[in-house]
Design a protein around this motif. Structure first.
Motif, PDB file in Angstrom:
ATOM      1  N   LYS A  36       0.858  -1.183   0.000  1.00  0.00           N
ATOM      2  CA  LYS A  36       0.000   0.000   0.000  1.00  0.00           C
ATOM      3  C   LYS A  36       0.896   1.235   0.000  1.00  0.00           C
ATOM      4  N   TRP A  37       0.535   2.209  -0.818  1.00  0.00           N
ATOM      5  CA  TRP A  37       1.322   3.430  -0.934  1.00  0.00           C
ATOM      6  C   TRP A  37       0.490   4.619  -0.481  1.00  0.00           C
ATOM      7  N   THR A  38       1.059   5.426   0.376  1.00  0.00           N
ATOM      8  CA  THR A  38       0.404   6.685   0.714  1.00  0.00           C
ATOM      9  C   THR A  38       0.750   7.692  -0.378  1.00  0.00           C
ATOM     10  N   ASP A  39       0.011   8.779  -0.417  1.00  0.00           N
ATOM     11  CA  ASP A  39       0.315   9.829  -1.393  1.00  0.00           C
ATOM     12  C   ASP A  39       1.724  10.377  -1.158  1.00  0.00           C
ATOM     13  N   LYS A  40       2.103  10.497   0.112  1.00  0.00           N
ATOM     14  CA  LYS A  40       3.437  11.007   0.431  1.00  0.00           C
ATOM     15  C   LYS A  40       4.519  10.039  -0.064  1.00  0.00           C
ATOM     16  N   GLU A  41       4.299   8.745   0.121  1.00  0.00           N
ATOM     17  CA  GLU A  41       5.278   7.764  -0.358  1.00  0.00           C
ATOM     18  C   GLU A  41       5.400   7.806  -1.873  1.00  0.00           C
ATOM     19  N   ARG A  42       4.285   7.891  -2.555  1.00  0.00           N
ATOM     20  CA  ARG A  42       4.322   7.992  -4.026  1.00  0.00           C
ATOM     21  C   ARG A  42       5.132   9.224  -4.447  1.00  0.00           C
ATOM     22  N   SER A  43       4.872  10.325  -3.781  1.00  0.00           N
ATOM     23  CA  SER A  43       5.586  11.565  -4.103  1.00  0.00           C
ATOM     24  C   SER A  43       7.073  11.438  -3.826  1.00  0.00           C
ATOM     25  N   LEU A  44       7.424  10.803  -2.709  1.00  0.00           N
ATOM     26  CA  LEU A  44       8.850  10.631  -2.368  1.00  0.00           C
ATOM     27  C   LEU A  44       9.560   9.756  -3.392  1.00  0.00           C
ATOM     28  N   VAL A  45       8.937   8.637  -3.778  1.00  0.00           N
ATOM     29  CA  VAL A  45       9.545   7.754  -4.778  1.00  0.00           C
ATOM     30  C   VAL A  45       9.730   8.511  -6.085  1.00  0.00           C
ATOM     31  N   MET A 112       3.182   2.034  -9.757  1.00  0.00           N
ATOM     32  CA  MET A 112       3.488   1.512  -8.419  1.00  0.00           C
ATOM     33  C   MET A 112       2.414   0.580  -7.878  1.00  0.00           C
ATOM     34  N   ASP A 113       1.218   0.625  -8.438  1.00  0.00           N
ATOM     35  CA  ASP A 113       0.149  -0.256  -7.965  1.00  0.00           C
ATOM     36  C   ASP A 113       0.151  -1.612  -8.659  1.00  0.00           C
ATOM     37  N   ASN A 114       1.012  -1.787  -9.639  1.00  0.00           N
ATOM     38  CA  ASN A 114       1.054  -3.052 -10.380  1.00  0.00           C
ATOM     39  C   ASN A 114       2.493  -3.499 -10.620  1.00  0.00           C
ATOM     40  N   ILE A 115       3.322  -3.392  -9.611  1.00  0.00           N
ATOM     41  CA  ILE A 115       4.733  -3.751  -9.772  1.00  0.00           C
ATOM     42  C   ILE A 115       4.878  -5.228 -10.113  1.00  0.00           C
ATOM     43  N   ARG A 116       4.107  -6.075  -9.452  1.00  0.00           N
ATOM     44  CA  ARG A 116       4.172  -7.521  -9.746  1.00  0.00           C
ATOM     45  C   ARG A 116       3.812  -7.803 -11.199  1.00  0.00           C
ATOM     46  N   GLY A 117       2.746  -7.204 -11.663  1.00  0.00           N
ATOM     47  CA  GLY A 117       2.331  -7.404 -13.049  1.00  0.00           C
ATOM     48  C   GLY A 117       3.356  -6.864 -14.030  1.00  0.00           C
ATOM     49  N   THR A 118       3.933  -5.735 -13.684  1.00  0.00           N
ATOM     50  CA  THR A 118       4.947  -5.110 -14.532  1.00  0.00           C
ATOM     51  C   THR A 118       6.144  -6.030 -14.733  1.00  0.00           C
ATOM     52  N   TYR A 119       6.514  -6.754 -13.679  1.00  0.00           N
ATOM     53  CA  TYR A 119       7.719  -7.581 -13.734  1.00  0.00           C
ATOM     54  C   TYR A 119       7.471  -9.072 -13.903  1.00  0.00           C
ATOM     55  N   ALA A 120       6.231  -9.489 -14.136  1.00  0.00           N
ATOM     56  CA  ALA A 120       5.934 -10.923 -14.243  1.00  0.00           C
ATOM     57  C   ALA A 120       6.761 -11.604 -15.330  1.00  0.00           C
ATOM     58  N   ALA A 121       6.778 -11.049 -16.516  1.00  0.00           N
ATOM     59  CA  ALA A 121       7.523 -11.673 -17.617  1.00  0.00           C
ATOM     60  C   ALA A 121       9.029 -11.617 -17.365  1.00  0.00           C
ATOM     61  N   LEU A 122       9.509 -10.519 -16.825  1.00  0.00           N
ATOM     62  CA  LEU A 122      10.939 -10.386 -16.533  1.00  0.00           C
ATOM     63  C   LEU A 122      11.356 -11.365 -15.433  1.00  0.00           C
ATOM     64  N   SER A 123      10.505 -11.547 -14.447  1.00  0.00           N
ATOM     65  CA  SER A 123      10.778 -12.516 -13.387  1.00  0.00           C
ATOM     66  C   SER A 123      10.855 -13.922 -13.977  1.00  0.00           C
TER      67      SER A 123
END
Length: 180
Positions: A36-45, A112-123
């Motif tokens: 889970k990402w807060t708005d502040k965490e998203r902004s920091l990243v 950031m809400d779909n990191i697993r999906g983003t990296y499924a093929a690369l994994s």
């Protein structure tokens, strides 16, 4: 075990008879999957990422992995001589692949809400074809953080670093997700 944890873990009657260690592992896996990402965490990243020069940090991070953890050289045999620090730092293949790694990291920053999906093929590629030990993803994440910290200095304050580490932990988890 605390009933609240069982209720939140989604365990079925079939899995409730498993050992406490197994139950805790299920809870930890669920926690890793559901970042889970807060708005502040998203902004920091995003603020950290905006300051990253892929052409500088990428080669530096991968070179650090190869120099600090020399056993990782076995995955990069096609790069030729990478058996000394000088050779690693001067190797065009290392630099190019470092840029590829950080370019791939950009996709996670953007979704950031779909990191697993983003990296499924690369994994899957790293597991099935390249046979990379997934522990190496955490080593690379640490080296990426060090390389960024060296470049950003005080701009990577402790709060930003903690959030960045949370982000990279989600990436490491995603890169390890296709491993059995």
């Amino acid at each position: 075990m605390h009933q609240g944890i069982r209720a939140k873990s989604g365990l079925t009657p079939q899995t409730r008879s498993r050992s406490p260690e197994h139950v805790w592992m299920c809870v930890l896996i669920e926690a890793a999957v559901m970042v889970k990402w807060t708005d502040k965490e998203r902004s920091l990243v995003q603020a950290v990422w905006e300051k990253v020069d892929i052409d500088v940090v990428g080669p530096d991070a991968l070179a650090r992995v190869l120099i600090v953890y020399p056993w990782t050289e076995r995955y990069f045999g096609r790069f030729g001589d990478i058996f000394t620090a000088t050779a690693v730092l001067q190797n065009a293949g290392v630099a190019a692949h470092g840029r590829v790694v950080l370019t791939a990291l950009d996709a996670a920053v953007r979704d950031m809400d779909n990191i697993r999906g983003t990296y499924a093929a690369l994994s899957r590629l790293h597991y099935e074809q390249l046979q990379v030990d997934p522990e190496n993803f955490a080593l690379l994440a640490d080296c990426i953080t060090v390389a960024i910290a060296c470049k950003l200095k005080s701009a990577l304050d402790p709060q930003s670093q903690a959030t960045w580490k949370k982000f990279l932990s989600a990436v490491v988890d995603a890169m390890s997700s296709q491993y059995n």
